[in-house]
Design a protein around this motif. Sequence first.
Motif, PDB file in Angstrom:
ATOM      1  N   ALA A  69       0.832  -1.207   0.000  1.00 41.41           N
ATOM      2  CA  ALA A  69       0.000   0.000   0.000  1.00 41.41           C
ATOM      3  C   ALA A  69       0.867   1.258   0.000  1.00 41.41           C
ATOM      4  N   GLU A  70       1.931   1.266   0.799  1.00 42.53           N
ATOM      5  CA  GLU A  70       2.816   2.428   0.857  1.00 42.53           C
ATOM      6  C   GLU A  70       3.539   2.638  -0.472  1.00 42.53           C
ATOM      7  N   LEU A  71       4.019   1.563  -1.073  1.00 47.43           N
ATOM      8  CA  LEU A  71       4.689   1.691  -2.368  1.00 47.43           C
ATOM      9  C   LEU A  71       3.714   2.154  -3.448  1.00 47.43           C
ATOM     10  N   SER A  72       2.491   1.669  -3.399  1.00 43.11           N
ATOM     11  CA  SER A  72       1.483   2.111  -4.367  1.00 43.11           C
ATOM     12  C   SER A  72       1.219   3.607  -4.211  1.00 43.11           C
ATOM     13  N   ALA A  73       1.158   4.080  -2.981  1.00 40.29           N
ATOM     14  CA  ALA A  73       0.946   5.513  -2.747  1.00 40.29           C
ATOM     15  C   ALA A  73       2.114   6.321  -3.304  1.00 40.29           C
ATOM     16  N   GLN A  74       3.332   5.843  -3.096  1.00 39.20           N
ATOM     17  CA  GLN A  74       4.512   6.539  -3.619  1.00 39.20           C
ATOM     18  C   GLN A  74       4.496   6.554  -5.147  1.00 39.20           C
ATOM     19  N   ILE A  75       4.122   5.442  -5.755  1.00 37.75           N
ATOM     20  CA  ILE A  75       4.075   5.355  -7.223  1.00 37.75           C
ATOM     21  C   ILE A  75       2.995   6.281  -7.769  1.00 37.75           C
ATOM     22  N   ARG A  76       1.831   6.328  -7.102  1.00 40.20           N
ATOM     23  CA  ARG A  76       0.768   7.248  -7.544  1.00 40.20           C
ATOM     24  C   ARG A  76       1.262   8.694  -7.497  1.00 40.20           C
ATOM     25  N   TYR A  77       1.962   9.050  -6.434  1.00 36.14           N
ATOM     26  CA  TYR A  77       2.499  10.411  -6.314  1.00 36.14           C
ATOM     27  C   TYR A  77       3.477  10.690  -7.454  1.00 36.14           C
ATOM     28  N   LEU A  78       4.367   9.759  -7.717  1.00 34.07           N
ATOM     29  CA  LEU A  78       5.364   9.964  -8.775  1.00 34.07           C
ATOM     30  C   LEU A  78       4.715  10.065 -10.152  1.00 34.07           C
ATOM     31  N   ALA A  82       5.261  13.279 -12.465  1.00 31.16           N
ATOM     32  CA  ALA A  82       6.070  13.045 -13.658  1.00 31.16           C
ATOM     33  C   ALA A  82       5.267  13.053 -14.959  1.00 31.16           C
ATOM     34  N   THR A  83       4.038  13.493 -14.953  1.00 31.98           N
ATOM     35  CA  THR A  83       3.227  13.467 -16.171  1.00 31.98           C
ATOM     36  C   THR A  83       3.522  14.616 -17.106  1.00 31.98           C
ATOM     37  N   GLY A  84       4.349  15.549 -16.693  1.00 33.86           N
ATOM     38  CA  GLY A  84       4.638  16.704 -17.526  1.00 33.86           C
ATOM     39  C   GLY A  84       3.687  17.846 -17.252  1.00 33.86           C
ATOM     40  N   GLN A  85       2.688  17.590 -16.453  1.00 31.59           N
ATOM     41  CA  GLN A  85       1.754  18.643 -16.079  1.00 31.59           C
ATOM     42  C   GLN A  85       2.358  19.441 -14.933  1.00 31.59           C
TER      43      GLN A  85
END
Length: 125
Positions: A69-78, A82-85
């Motif tokens: 769950a913590e890694l998923s939250a970190q990946i969602r944040y990244l 990182a989308t360029g927006q």
Amino acid sequence: MATYSLANERLRALEDIEREIGAILQNAGSGYDDEKGTVILELSKEKTNERLLDRQAAAFTASVQHVEAELSAQIRYLTQVATGQPHEGSSYSSRKDCQMALKRVDYARLKLSEVARTCEQMLEN
């Protein structure tokens, strides 16, 4: 200043996740109760303490789910960052747009001056 504290907070969260993964790996091979010995030792016995193994399996599963769950939250944040927006506090996108607009203006000036030279040469001849 707030950006640095947010970045430091994210790094601390990742370090906590790393420590928890280390603990999971360590606990996967050993029991929580030192008198009972390691899980591998417990499994090698002819008569195993099923309650101990069940508790350890449940704790292992809960820890893995927490890390996931913590890694998923970190990946969602990244992925959001990182989308360029542009995100709050970032002026990179605006600066890049401005630089590109200035380059287009310079190019247009160059082409217009070439057209003007060509016209002057044609009028002279």
